[in-house]
Motif scaffolding. Structure first.
Motif, PDB file in Angstrom:
ATOM      1  N   ALA A 133       0.557  -1.544   0.191  1.00 12.72           N
ATOM      2  CA  ALA A 133      -0.318   0.108   0.560  1.00 12.72           C
ATOM      3  C   ALA A 133       0.421   1.542  -0.166  1.00 12.72           C
ATOM      4  O   ALA A 133       0.257   2.496  -0.743  1.00 12.72           O
ATOM      5  CB  ALA A 133      -1.063   0.155   1.204  1.00 12.72           C
ATOM      6  N   ALA A 146       0.464  -1.536  -9.405  1.00 13.99           N
ATOM      7  CA  ALA A 146      -0.165  -1.528  -8.154  1.00 13.99           C
ATOM      8  C   ALA A 146      -0.969  -2.796  -7.042  1.00 13.99           C
ATOM      9  O   ALA A 146      -0.111  -3.644  -7.344  1.00 13.99           O
ATOM     10  CB  ALA A 146      -1.891  -0.661  -9.001  1.00 13.99           C
ATOM     11  N   PRO A 147      -0.786  -1.603  -6.075  1.00 15.82           N
ATOM     12  CA  PRO A 147      -1.016  -2.671  -5.059  1.00 15.82           C
ATOM     13  C   PRO A 147      -2.918  -3.305  -5.462  1.00 15.82           C
ATOM     14  O   PRO A 147      -3.468  -2.740  -6.075  1.00 15.82           O
ATOM     15  CB  PRO A 147      -1.148  -1.810  -3.997  1.00 15.82           C
ATOM     16  N   PRO A 148      -3.272  -3.939  -4.115  1.00 22.72           N
ATOM     17  CA  PRO A 148      -4.748  -4.631  -5.235  1.00 22.72           C
ATOM     18  C   PRO A 148      -5.756  -3.599  -4.188  1.00 22.72           C
ATOM     19  O   PRO A 148      -4.815  -2.633  -3.282  1.00 22.72           O
ATOM     20  CB  PRO A 148      -4.368  -5.750  -4.086  1.00 22.72           C
ATOM     21  N   HIS A 149      -6.505  -3.021  -4.296  1.00 24.88           N
ATOM     22  CA  HIS A 149      -7.589  -2.369  -3.235  1.00 24.88           C
ATOM     23  C   HIS A 149      -7.604  -3.100  -2.234  1.00 24.88           C
ATOM     24  O   HIS A 149      -8.307  -4.432  -1.532  1.00 24.88           O
ATOM     25  CB  HIS A 149      -9.173  -2.184  -4.233  1.00 24.88           C
ATOM     26  N   PHE A 150      -7.792  -2.329  -1.218  1.00 28.78           N
ATOM     27  CA  PHE A 150      -7.480  -2.634   0.606  1.00 28.78           C
ATOM     28  C   PHE A 150      -8.833  -2.386   0.950  1.00 28.78           C
ATOM     29  O   PHE A 150      -8.311  -0.939   0.315  1.00 28.78           O
ATOM     30  CB  PHE A 150      -5.799  -2.384   1.249  1.00 28.78           C
ATOM     31  N   VAL A 180      -9.437  -7.542  -5.888  1.00 23.53           N
ATOM     32  CA  VAL A 180      -8.504  -6.862  -7.564  1.00 23.53           C
ATOM     33  C   VAL A 180      -9.557  -6.514  -8.945  1.00 23.53           C
ATOM     34  O   VAL A 180     -10.310  -8.071  -8.406  1.00 23.53           O
ATOM     35  CB  VAL A 180      -7.655  -7.913  -8.460  1.00 23.53           C
ATOM     36  N   PRO A 181      -9.875  -6.015  -9.183  1.00 23.80           N
ATOM     37  CA  PRO A 181     -10.845  -6.186 -10.765  1.00 23.80           C
ATOM     38  C   PRO A 181     -10.178  -7.105 -11.654  1.00 23.80           C
ATOM     39  O   PRO A 181      -9.565  -6.798 -11.780  1.00 23.80           O
ATOM     40  CB  PRO A 181     -11.369  -4.633 -10.416  1.00 23.80           C
ATOM     41  N   THR A 247      -1.257  -6.233 -10.564  1.00 23.47           N
ATOM     42  CA  THR A 247      -1.188  -5.949  -9.505  1.00 23.47           C
ATOM     43  C   THR A 247       0.116  -6.891  -8.695  1.00 23.47           C
ATOM     44  O   THR A 247      -0.496  -7.938  -8.829  1.00 23.47           O
ATOM     45  CB  THR A 247      -2.443  -6.267  -9.301  1.00 23.47           C
TER      46      THR A 247
ATOM     47  N   LEU B  43     -10.948   2.041   6.835  1.00 23.00           N
ATOM     48  CA  LEU B  43      -9.757   2.433   6.098  1.00 23.00           C
ATOM     49  C   LEU B  43     -10.273   2.147   4.792  1.00 23.00           C
ATOM     50  O   LEU B  43      -9.809   1.187   5.020  1.00 23.00           O
ATOM     51  CB  LEU B  43      -8.622   2.355   6.286  1.00 23.00           C
ATOM     52  N   ASP B  44      -9.984   2.630   3.644  1.00 30.06           N
ATOM     53  CA  ASP B  44     -10.379   2.265   2.524  1.00 30.06           C
ATOM     54  C   ASP B  44      -9.172   2.292   1.355  1.00 30.06           C
ATOM     55  O   ASP B  44      -9.184   3.805   1.322  1.00 30.06           O
ATOM     56  CB  ASP B  44     -11.488   2.786   1.489  1.00 30.06           C
ATOM     57  N   LEU B  45      -8.514   1.800   1.084  1.00 30.32           N
ATOM     58  CA  LEU B  45      -7.264   2.126   0.301  1.00 30.32           C
ATOM     59  C   LEU B  45      -7.570   2.199  -1.696  1.00 30.32           C
ATOM     60  O   LEU B  45      -7.005   0.477  -1.572  1.00 30.32           O
ATOM     61  CB  LEU B  45      -6.230   1.665   0.532  1.00 30.32           C
ATOM     62  N   PRO B  46      -8.610   1.578  -2.378  1.00 25.77           N
ATOM     63  CA  PRO B  46      -8.964   1.696  -3.466  1.00 25.77           C
ATOM     64  C   PRO B  46      -7.555   1.498  -4.893  1.00 25.77           C
ATOM     65  O   PRO B  46      -6.246   2.510  -4.196  1.00 25.77           O
ATOM     66  CB  PRO B  46      -9.943   2.610  -4.122  1.00 25.77           C
ATOM     67  N   GLN B  47      -7.650   1.663  -5.476  1.00 25.85           N
ATOM     68  CA  GLN B  47      -6.290   1.446  -6.655  1.00 25.85           C
ATOM     69  C   GLN B  47      -6.383   2.814  -7.022  1.00 25.85           C
ATOM     70  O   GLN B  47      -7.525   3.274  -7.476  1.00 25.85           O
ATOM     71  CB  GLN B  47      -6.128   0.075  -7.907  1.00 25.85           C
ATOM     72  N   GLY B  48      -5.079   2.906  -7.625  1.00 23.05           N
ATOM     73  CA  GLY B  48      -5.537   4.647  -8.412  1.00 23.05           C
ATOM     74  C   GLY B  48      -4.224   5.258  -7.844  1.00 23.05           C
ATOM     75  O   GLY B  48      -3.110   4.649  -7.197  1.00 23.05           O
ATOM     76  N   ARG B  54      -6.264   9.372  -1.381  1.00 27.44           N
ATOM     77  CA  ARG B  54      -6.217   7.899  -1.866  1.00 27.44           C
ATOM     78  C   ARG B  54      -6.734   7.051  -1.203  1.00 27.44           C
ATOM     79  O   ARG B  54      -7.689   6.417  -1.156  1.00 27.44           O
ATOM     80  CB  ARG B  54      -4.837   7.019  -2.456  1.00 27.44           C
ATOM     81  N   LEU B 104      -0.574   5.564   7.476  1.00 28.83           N
ATOM     82  CA  LEU B 104      -0.694   5.030   5.818  1.00 28.83           C
ATOM     83  C   LEU B 104      -1.338   6.471   5.417  1.00 28.83           C
ATOM     84  O   LEU B 104      -2.108   7.373   4.966  1.00 28.83           O
ATOM     85  CB  LEU B 104      -2.115   4.672   5.304  1.00 28.83           C
TER      86      LEU B 104
END
Lengths: 288, 315
Positions: A133, A146-150, A180-181, A247, B43-48, B54, B104
């Motif tokens: 992250a 990229a990392p996964p969506h956490f 992961v999408p 990812t 906590l939410d950490l989407p891809q981007g 973020r 984070l």
């Protein structure tokens, strides 16, 4: 106690978990003229204990073992492949002191260290999901990794498939989820120094090719983590061409994937390991 | 808005909260006893792309929530004050989530959980201290009597013994004879830290945001100025200005360790010097109890820290 000093050493801690990698290391050490000292995980902290000295701003460090007092310098190579917690001492205070000494040795040892541990080394102080992250994506605009969506807390009810992060350090306690999408096939990248290889972990008709953008991001990732040897579990998203996004699902500092490939006598993996080790043995870098 | 996390009855936490209240700052306080009970973190950490925005999420209370986007900075005293930690799965999960938030959060945090770890082994910090341009005391940890003896004989006076870890220990001098008597030939010594006693004036420098340096002198005859009464001495704290090259070395050191609030223990050489390489750094406290220094030396540490944590990211 006798002080040992005759020829440069390759010191391996915990090599018994990686017998095939160990054989390659032994052979390369012999070829280069390094004497191999192996310390089993059970001996590390009991039969073999470290020491650290700093005088006039210069670090010295070594190991006390059955052979005597082995001081390690820039001509030596040290790789702790695996270690457990220090053995329990007679008090919590002494246990903390033993642990702090071990961390000091890892951080300050002036040998050429592969995958340096210690309290200044992020890979050994941070949970792996947080490493992903924090380090990914790299700030450069051309990043493809990229990392996964956490998500921390209860998993969201958003129609996506959320998976609980495997237990490690503090995620034993926390609720860490990832998704992961549209994930593609599972692969593993082996980063050894500046050389990267990509391996399938599921059946694939053709061996995967390593896009140059991914190779660049993986070497960036290893460098930002302070790792010489890094195994990265990853999946692609979208088309498997130059535009693919990747990812990283997990990071590994123990050469488990490498051990499996060397055990299968894979010539590419073997050549990658030999090339890396020869470069490390020839390197004059002095980390401390 | 500043998020403060810690035990409400812990002295430094209470001191900082009082400062925030007295100066009418906007803050949110989470007593760590309530983590996993009335308080939970999401906590939410989407891809981007990396960077501000973020990390999303909120601090949830039973009837309301505060979004992370409302926070400017975080001050953590989690784990201090000898508070008995709740052992329920919910509490342990929220403690882990709080540690993750500290690491984070994109704005200033005093201090991030992983950045505080360097204090767990003093020689680990020495690598960073030397790289910052300051000196460290000659030190030996572990080894045998055969290594200890020449080390100790080369020192000016008897060595000082202290813990190598962050366990509290009373710093004291030990004689050559006493150590000789406890050593077993060929066996490793107990893993304590032996080092040169450094003569000079104790200086504590608090560095906020790797930018603001607030220093004071601790004038005492005691070996360990933090515990002067245990040796029958007194201590006097007095604000002081560090020579700029030394202050800059302290900033470099804070930056290298990644700590936004550092308590750096220095020894100024007798007669003074503006060269960082003449100043000895004993250790960097990554969770400094700054209240004592503020109250006795008049250093405005709480105000500078609140200014730093209260400034929106990017402004």
């Amino acid at each position: 106690m006798q002080t040992v000093r005759c020829m440069p050493h390759l010191v391996l801690v915990g090599p018994e978990s990686f017998p095939f990698v160990r054989d390659v290391l032994r052979a390369e050490a012999q070829r280069t003229g390094l004497r191999v000292v192996e310390v089993s995980m059970s001996d590390w902290g009991t039969g073999v204990t470290p020491w650290v000295e700093v005088v006039g701003g210069r670090f010295r460090a070594g190991l006390l073992g059955p052979w005597g007092d082995l001081e390690l310098g820039p001509e030596d190579v040290f790789w702790c492949l695996a270690e457990g917690p220090p053995p329990r001492a007679e008090s919590d205070y002494l246990s903390s002191e033993h642990e702090a000494l071990r961390e000091a040795f890892h951080t300050c040892c002036p040998a050429r260290v592969i995958n340096r541990r210690g309290l200044l080394a992020p890979l050994w102080t941070t949970a792996m999901w947080r490493m992903l992250a924090q380090r990914l994506p790299s700030p450069e605009a051309d990043s493809v990794l990229a990392p996964p969506h956490f998500h921390l807390g209860a998993p969201p009810e958003d129609g996506q498939r959320w998976t609980r992060w495997p237990e490690e350090a503090e995620t034993r306690m926390g609720q860490v989820w990832w998704t992961v999408p549209e994930p593609g096939p599972l692969r593993q990248a082996l980063v050894l120094g500046s050389h990267v290889t990509l391996w399938p972990l599921e059946f694939e008709e053709e061996p995967p090719t390593l896009p140059s953008a991914l190779e660049r991001d993986l070497t960036r990732l290893a460098a930002s983590c302070g790792a010489d040897v890094l195994e990265v579990l990853l999946v692609s998203s979208g088309m498997l061409d130059a535009s693919a996004r990747w990812t990283a699902l997990q990071l590994g500092t123990s050469p488990e994937g490498l051990e499996r490939l060397v055990a299968q006598e894979d010539p590419v993996a073997l050549a990658q390991l030999e090339r890396f080790i020869r470069a490390r043995f020839a390197s004059k870098e002095d980390a401390r | 808005m500043i998020l403060v996390m810690g035990p409400v009855d812990e002295l430094v936490t209470a001191f900082f909260l009082k400062h925030l209240t007295d100066t009418k700052r906007e803050y949110l306080f989470v007593d760590e006893r309530h983590l996993g009970g009335d308080v939970r973190l999401e906590l939410d950490l989407p891809q981007g792309p990396s960077g501000k925005g973020r990390l999303r999420g909120a601090v949830h209370f039973p009837t309301w929530r505060v979004g992370l986007e409302e926070l400017t900075g975080i001050y953590s005293r989690l784990g201090t004050g000898n508070v008995e930690q709740r052992k329920t799965p919910e509490a342990r999960a929220e403690q882990a989530h709080a540690a993750a938030l500290l690491d984070l959060f994109p704005g200033p945090v005093a201090n991030r959980a992983t950045a505080m770890l360097s204090n767990g082994s003093k020689p680990c910090q020495y690598a960073a201290i030397l790289a910052a341009g300051l000196r460290v005391p000659d030190t030996l940890v572990g080894g045998t009597w055969e290594r200890w003896e020449p080390f100790a004989r080369a020192l000016d006076g008897d060595p000082v013994i202290k813990s190598v870890s962050d366990e509290r220990s009373l710093v004291k001098q030990v004689s050559w004879e006493a150590t000789r008597a406890s050593a077993r030939p060929g066996q490793a010594l107990a893993p304590h830290q032996f080092q040169q006693r450094i003569h000079g004036t104790n200086i504590r420098a608090h560095v906020v945001g790797a930018r603001h340096v607030l220093a004071c002198r601790a004038e005492t005859q005691a070996l360990d100025y933090r515990h002067p009464d245990m040796t029958g001495h007194t201590v006097s704290l007095r604000a002081t200005e560090l020579p700029e090259p030394v202050a800059e070395a302290c900033r470099r050191l804070s930056r290298a360790l990644g700590v936004d609030l550092a308590g750096i223990d220095l020894i100024e050489p007798p007669g003074g010097s503006s060269r960082p390489e003449d100043w000895v750094c004993l250790e960097v406290n990554t969770c400094p109890g700054f209240m004592w220094f503020e109250q006795n030396a008049g250093l405005p540490i709480a105000r500078v820290l609140a200014d730093f944590l209260g400034t929106p990211l990017g402004s």
